[in-house]
Design a protein around this motif. Structure first.
Motif, PDB file in Angstrom:
ATOM      1  N   TRP A  95       0.830  -1.202   0.000  1.00 50.38           N
ATOM      2  CA  TRP A  95       0.000   0.000   0.000  1.00 50.38           C
ATOM      3  C   TRP A  95       0.866   1.254   0.000  1.00 50.38           C
ATOM      4  N   TRP A 126      -5.108   0.511  -4.282  1.00 46.77           N
ATOM      5  CA  TRP A 126      -6.402  -0.151  -4.258  1.00 46.77           C
ATOM      6  C   TRP A 126      -6.490  -1.247  -5.339  1.00 46.77           C
ATOM      7  N   LEU A 155     -12.695   2.639  -0.440  1.00 45.33           N
ATOM      8  CA  LEU A 155     -11.609   2.882   0.506  1.00 45.33           C
ATOM      9  C   LEU A 155     -10.549   3.809  -0.088  1.00 45.33           C
ATOM     10  N   ALA A 187      -9.328   6.957   1.913  1.00 48.63           N
ATOM     11  CA  ALA A 187      -8.006   6.801   2.526  1.00 48.63           C
ATOM     12  C   ALA A 187      -7.356   8.118   2.931  1.00 48.63           C
ATOM     13  N   PRO A 190      -2.060   9.041   4.321  1.00 48.91           N
ATOM     14  CA  PRO A 190      -3.205   8.135   4.480  1.00 48.91           C
ATOM     15  C   PRO A 190      -3.176   7.403   5.826  1.00 48.91           C
ATOM     16  N   TYR A 231      -3.504   4.305   7.233  1.00 47.74           N
ATOM     17  CA  TYR A 231      -3.511   2.896   6.874  1.00 47.74           C
ATOM     18  C   TYR A 231      -4.144   2.020   7.957  1.00 47.74           C
ATOM     19  N   LEU A 290      -7.800   2.782   8.619  1.00 48.30           N
ATOM     20  CA  LEU A 290      -8.661   2.339   7.524  1.00 48.30           C
ATOM     21  C   LEU A 290      -8.867   0.823   7.558  1.00 48.30           C
TER      22      LEU A 290
END
Length: 564
Positions: free
Chosen positions: A169, A177, A307, A311, A329, A331, A334
């Motif tokens: 990510w 994504w 998402l 994010a 973001p 992480y 989320l």
């Protein structure tokens, strides 16, 4: 009036709890209402005592499900509105700081909390309750060993996957994504049990070829009826019994590869295997397993896009009680949101997907009933259910939809019975329609035959009439010929009589003068016309002369008349 994200989440959580609670209560009431009567198709399979035992087991299990849903709802409220996740976040932040480890440990700790809360319910439902009703032969030690190996070790195995996912990510930037969705789609192949079936597609030698002539003969009969040809018929290995359906197939109508599960092939009759094979063919024709994977993959794609939009933002996390650290973001927050809140938000959308897969199962049963008959299909469904039956066969359809998309035994039997009634009715209607068509065709044929007969009769009558006319004409000609033969050749008999003027004839009757004294007797038409013209001319001259004499009187005669 605008709604905040927190209000939307609380509404979804209330809906989730109410639907599960009402369904569990309705299931308990339904099971108590039907506990004293064995369904008619199962009276030869189970006794009333076994039916009551299965119903009581399901009632107790449903109460546990309701209790588990209630505790899970309270846990979600405690983690969100009760600042439970914030407390965990603060503790981790104080321990490891705003590092990669924080984003990795936060979802792992929250997932462990759900596993620990679920542990007593799993123990009571999967072991203690089965032990009380005599539905398990495992010991307590064996069960805990299996649970630890499947659940706790499974949780430990997920930790490196979370670490790898977070690393990808961070390194993939804005396209994280897509890679996350791709990994999720591949994971679905294993979670939905497709990997083991695909292993038989690429390596069918894992099993053995079917050699029972009775089974092969029944399958040949099925092939002729449904128009599908079998290429290979295999029996799966015994070690894969837990991971495979009763039967599955590869291919489309031509050279289809059919694989039976080992225990099913050994204990079922050829006719029942024929119905199971028809069901498997129907699932293969509808691409049921592929559609299940595709729908889940599309749903996952939408979730990852959702998402990806959320994010870099923090407002939706703040509203439901998730404290965020850093500029984003976010992480770890989320992923925690995915574990805690996303199943609740996606619950209304999961129901249509489960209903669609349930509908495909019903259609496969209908296909099997169509080509193997109602009795064989029902018998195969009953034989697939182990004896004694651990679960009640009369559960509510919506209860099965919530907790498993697989419909209950009686739901499938009732569906194929209704389909059979509709099929018989349609066949009767088709037969009546065909009979009406035949009657109409026969009536039209009779009418056409009558018309043809009348036409032929008219032709015969006309021919007879013409024959009579010809016959009469010939007779008349013969009569004339006979008269002509008998008649004299004297021309006086053949000459026409002289014309006699009626007026002149009346005059000569009195005077006794013959017609031959008439001035025009023996004269031609031209002579008569000349005589007529002379007479007319003479009369015109006489008339003209008389008129002239009247208009020219002499003067002497005029004076005489005047003097007189």
């Amino acid at each position: 009036m605008s709604f905040t994200f927190a209000q939307l989440f609380l509404a979804a959580l209330c809906f989730y709890f109410i639907v599960h609670s009402v369904t569990c209560l309705a299931e308990i009431y339904h099971l108590k209402r039907t506990i004293n009567e064995v369904p008619a198709p199962l009276k030869e399979k189970i006794t009333l005592a076994q039916h009551r035992k299965a119903a009581k087991y399901d009632i107790a299990r449903t109460k546990l499900n309701w209790c588990e849903v209630s505790v899970t709802t309270l846990l979600i409220v405690a983690l969100t509105a009760g600042n439970g996740i914030n407390a965990i976040s603060d503790q981790l932040m104080d321990t490891v700081g705003d590092q990669f480890a924080f984003h990795w440990m936060l979802p792992a700790v929250v997932a462990l909390i759900f596993v620990l809360v679920d542990l007593p319910f799993c123990w009571y439902k999967e072991f203690r309750l089965r032990e009380a009703f005599g539905y398990t032969r495992q010991t307590r030690k064996t069960w805990f060993k299996n649970f630890v190996s499947l659940t706790v070790m499974g949780w430990l195995a997920v930790l490196p996957l979370i670490w790898i996912g977070l690393f990808l990510w961070q390194e993939s930037g804005s396209h994280w994504w897509f890679w996350g969705w791709l990994i999720f789609s591949i994971y679905l192949i294993f979670s939905q049990g497709l990997a083991r079936r695909l292993a038989y597609f690429f390596k069918p030698s894992r099993g053995t070829a079917a050699d029972d002539e009775a089974v092969l003969g029944a399958l040949r009969n099925l092939s002729e009826r449904c128009g599908i040809t079998f290429g290979q018929i295999w029996v799966a290995a015994a070690r894969d019994n837990e991971a495979l359906p009763p039967a599955f197939a590869f291919g489309h109508r031509q050279s289809v590869r059919l694989i039976f599960r080992n225990d099913i092939y050994k204990r079922m009759t050829p006719e029942n295997l024929k119905a199971i094979a028809a069901h498997a063919l129907a699932r293969n024709l509808s691409h049921m397993y592929f559609q299940a994977w595709l729908l889940s993959s599309i749903a996952g794609l939408l979730v990852f896009l959702f998402l990806a939009w959320f994010a870099p933002q923090s407002w939706f996390l703040d509203e439901i009680g998730f404290r965020v650290y850093g500029p984003g973001p976010y992480y770890g927050s989320l992923l925690t949101f995915v574990i805690v809140a996303l199943p609740v938000l996606l619950f209304p959308f999961r129901l249509p997907m489960a209903w669609f897969l349930r509908h495909l199962i019903f259609l496969s049963d209908k296909y099997a009933m169509r080509y193997t008959g109602l009795k064989t299909t029902v018998q195969a469904l009953i034989e697939l259910t182990p004896t004694p039956m651990r679960h009640s066969s009369v559960t509510l359809g919506f209860f099965d939809l919530l907790f498993s998309h697989e419909p209950s035994l009686m739901a499938r039997i009732r569906f194929v019975q209704k389909c059979n009634v509709r099929l018989l009715k349609s066949e009767q209607n088709a037969a009546l329609h065909q009979e009406e068509l035949e009657k109409t065709q026969q009536l039209e044929n009779v009418q056409a035959a009558v018309k043809e007969q009348l036409r032929r009769q008219r032709v015969i009558e006309k021919s007879a009439h013409n024959t009579r006319r010809i016959f009469e004409s010939r007779r008349y000609e013969e009569k004339l010929a006979k008269q002509a033969a008998e008649a004299s050749y004297d021309r006086e008999h053949l000459m026409l009589k002289a014309y006699q003027d009626p007026h002149w004839q009346d005059e000569i009757k009195d005077s006794g003068i013959n017609n031959s004294t008439h001035p025009l007797y023996g004269k031609s038409l031209y002579f008569g016309l000349r005589c007529a013209m002379k007479i007319i001319g003479a009369r015109l001259k006489a008339f003209s002369k008389k008129h002239v004499d009247t208009n020219h009187v002499s003067p002497e005669k005029t004076r005489e008349q005047t003097h007189s």
